[in-house]
Design an enzyme around this catalytic site. Structure first.
Site, PDB file in Angstrom:
ATOM      1  N   LYS A  37       0.843  -1.207   0.000  1.00  0.00           N
ATOM      2  CA  LYS A  37       0.000   0.000   0.000  1.00  0.00           C
ATOM      3  C   LYS A  37       0.876   1.255   0.000  1.00  0.00           C
ATOM      4  CE  LYS A  37      -0.366  -0.255   5.053  1.00  0.00           C
ATOM      5  NZ  LYS A  37      -1.161  -0.818   6.163  1.00  0.00           N
ATOM      6  N   ARG A 134     -10.621   0.048  14.856  1.00  0.00           N
ATOM      7  CA  ARG A 134     -10.414   0.870  13.668  1.00  0.00           C
ATOM      8  C   ARG A 134     -11.392   0.392  12.595  1.00  0.00           C
ATOM      9  NH1 ARG A 134      -4.488   1.217  10.807  1.00  0.00           N
ATOM     10  NH2 ARG A 134      -5.100  -0.833  10.030  1.00  0.00           N
ATOM     11  N   TYR A 262      15.675  31.469   3.733  1.00  0.00           N
ATOM     12  CA  TYR A 262      14.499  32.264   4.110  1.00  0.00           C
ATOM     13  C   TYR A 262      14.538  32.656   5.569  1.00  0.00           C
ATOM     14  CZ  TYR A 262      12.053  31.141  -0.271  1.00  0.00           C
ATOM     15  OH  TYR A 262      11.671  31.030  -1.567  1.00  0.00           O
ATOM     16  N   MET A 311      10.794  24.788  -0.123  1.00  0.00           N
ATOM     17  CA  MET A 311       9.906  23.846  -0.786  1.00  0.00           C
ATOM     18  C   MET A 311      10.679  22.888  -1.695  1.00  0.00           C
ATOM     19  SD  MET A 311       6.648  24.489  -3.312  1.00  0.00           S
ATOM     20  CE  MET A 311       5.768  25.542  -2.184  1.00  0.00           C
TER      21      MET A 311
HETATM   22  C1  LIG Z   1      -0.420  -1.763   6.927  1.00  0.00           C
HETATM   23  C2  LIG Z   1      -0.987  -3.047   7.434  1.00  0.00           C
HETATM   24  C3  LIG Z   1      -0.158  -4.166   7.641  1.00  0.00           C
HETATM   25  C4  LIG Z   1       1.361  -4.113   7.560  1.00  0.00           C
HETATM   26  O1  LIG Z   1       1.878  -3.690   8.802  1.00  0.00           O
HETATM   27  P1  LIG Z   1       3.476  -3.581   9.046  1.00  0.00           P
HETATM   28  O2  LIG Z   1       3.563  -3.137  10.467  1.00  0.00           O
HETATM   29  O3  LIG Z   1       3.973  -2.555   8.093  1.00  0.00           O
HETATM   30  O4  LIG Z   1       4.043  -4.919   8.789  1.00  0.00           O
HETATM   31  C5  LIG Z   1      -0.760  -5.365   7.984  1.00  0.00           C
HETATM   32  N1  LIG Z   1      -2.104  -5.452   8.125  1.00  0.00           N
HETATM   33  C6  LIG Z   1      -2.919  -4.388   7.980  1.00  0.00           C
HETATM   34  C7  LIG Z   1      -4.381  -4.564   8.185  1.00  0.00           C
HETATM   35  C8  LIG Z   1      -2.395  -3.159   7.640  1.00  0.00           C
HETATM   36  O5  LIG Z   1      -3.207  -2.102   7.510  1.00  0.00           O
END
Ligand SMILES: *Cc1c(COP(=O)(O)O)cnc(C)c1O
Length: 366
Positions: A37, A134, A262, A311
């Protein structure tokens, strides 16, 4: 064409090393889901997925469009979408992505879609909340969930999963064990009502490190693939995958009392030499790293970032470093560099990696 001189190198050998490190710690039949992701934790999700394609069993992304991008890049493996929305269902199915079903609304909408479109045994993943609060279905709703799914031949439960709230935190061991036990009980209840056994998974990277007894059928590894373990010892066994490089655009000789950048934030005490580097806060370099909080590396020497981060640029102090315009600069090269950045910006490695903006070119090296 992006020919920006600031480049994020993604080290394929390091990725493979990290993957093998976890493989060696797992039972030989435990499947590995690689979490790609957020552009592969800020690297390049497509290149990382292509590289890992024949080495892991599953991929996961957060959102549907991330999965679609993987499909468009030719990734054929199963892809779990952790956080799909009702309005994405058509896009999800058309791309053969597998939804995490985390609430009743998504379940009902997906079942309706599956019925209308005559899907057959479409793989879905039931996500249960066991304490992170969550996303996730509630265990009390198991009978209702199963009755809805049983009515449909259109979907098949591919896996049942949950997510730990504090797998990295040894002080939360009791809580975590409790989460794992509750999850195992949820699975048992569901198995009793099914004539097949979906896959089971709960561990993320630090879960694998701390609770290997709960690896079940699969583990979901994200940050570990990218070189960060649960603690220093674990991280030292892993290899850094993200190397952020740039070059010196210009060198200035600064007189005593002159200022740099800056708001004239850096005031030179004596004669000094500065270099300007083409990377700034729009590229993910936090302004908190300005004013000598952060460093870059030139010729194996650390050079402090002076004045305010702009930036598109930073200025660094190279008074004591032998270098010239055009020379290579590492913004970070090792896990230590990344962890230093995280500490100085009061965050964690995850945020440093994912903050590297899409303006920076990505190159996979092997
Ligand atoms: C992002 C995520 C992971 C991966 O977690 P890491 O700590 O990066 O290994 C696993 N499961 C879910 C549901 C996640 O959202």
């Amino acid at each position: 064409m992006n020919n920006h001189v600031s480049v994020l190198e993604i080290n394929g050998k390091a990725l493979e090393h990290n993957l093998n490190y976890f493989k060696e710690r797992l039972e030989s039949n435990t499947k590995i889901l690689a979490v790609v992701k957020a552009f592969g934790y800020g690297s390049d999700g497509l290149q990382v997925a292509s590289f890992l394609q024949d080495k892991v069993d599953y991929f996961a992304v957060a959102y549907t469009h991330e999965g679609e991008a993987l499909r468009n890049a030719g990734i054929e493996m199963p892809i779990l979408v952790l956080h799909p929305q009702i309005q994405n269902i058509d896009q999800l199915v058309k791309n053969r992505l597998e939804p995490s079903i985390y609430n009743f609304k998504v379940l009902a909408a997906f079942l309706d879609y599956a019925d209308e479109n005559l899907l057959m045994n479409y793989p879905i993943h039931l996500k249960f909340n066991t304490g992170l609060n969550r996303l996730g279905l509630w265990h009390n709703d198991i009978p209702l969930i199963l009755s809805k799914i049983h009515e449909s031949k259109h979907v098949k439960i591919q896996s049942i999963f949950s997510h730990l709230a504090a797998s990295e935190d040894h002080d939360e061991k009791d809580f975590t064990i409790n989460q794992i036990n509750n999850f195992a009980y949820i699975v048992k209840q569901i198995y009793e009502h099914l004539d097949y056994e979906p896959m089971i998974h709960i561990l993320n990277t630090s879960g694998v490190v701390n609770y290997p007894q709960a690896q079940f059928d699969m583990v979901r590894i994200g940050i570990g693939l990218y070189g960060f373990g649960n603690d220093e010892k674990e991280t030292s066994q892993l290899k850094n995958t993200h190397v952020l490089k740039s070059i010196i655009s210009q060198i200035h000789m600064i007189e005593p009392g002159e200022t740099v950048g800056y708001n004239r934030a850096f005031v030179s005490k004596g004669f000094s030499k500065t270099a300007t580097i083409p990377i700034g806060h729009a590229d993910g370099i936090s302004r908190k790293l300005g004013n000598e909080n952060g460093y870059v590396i030139i010729n194996n020497q650390k050079a402090s970032i002076i004045g305010n981060v702009c930036m598109d640029m930073i200025m660094i102090d190279i008074t004591k470093i032998d270098c010239k315009e055009g020379d290579e600069v590492y913004i970070f090269k090792t896990q230590e560099d990344i962890l230093h950045m995280a500490e100085k910006t009061e965050t964690i490695s995850y945020e440093i990696l994912t903050a590297i903006s899409q303006r920076i070119k990505r190159v996979l090296t092997s």
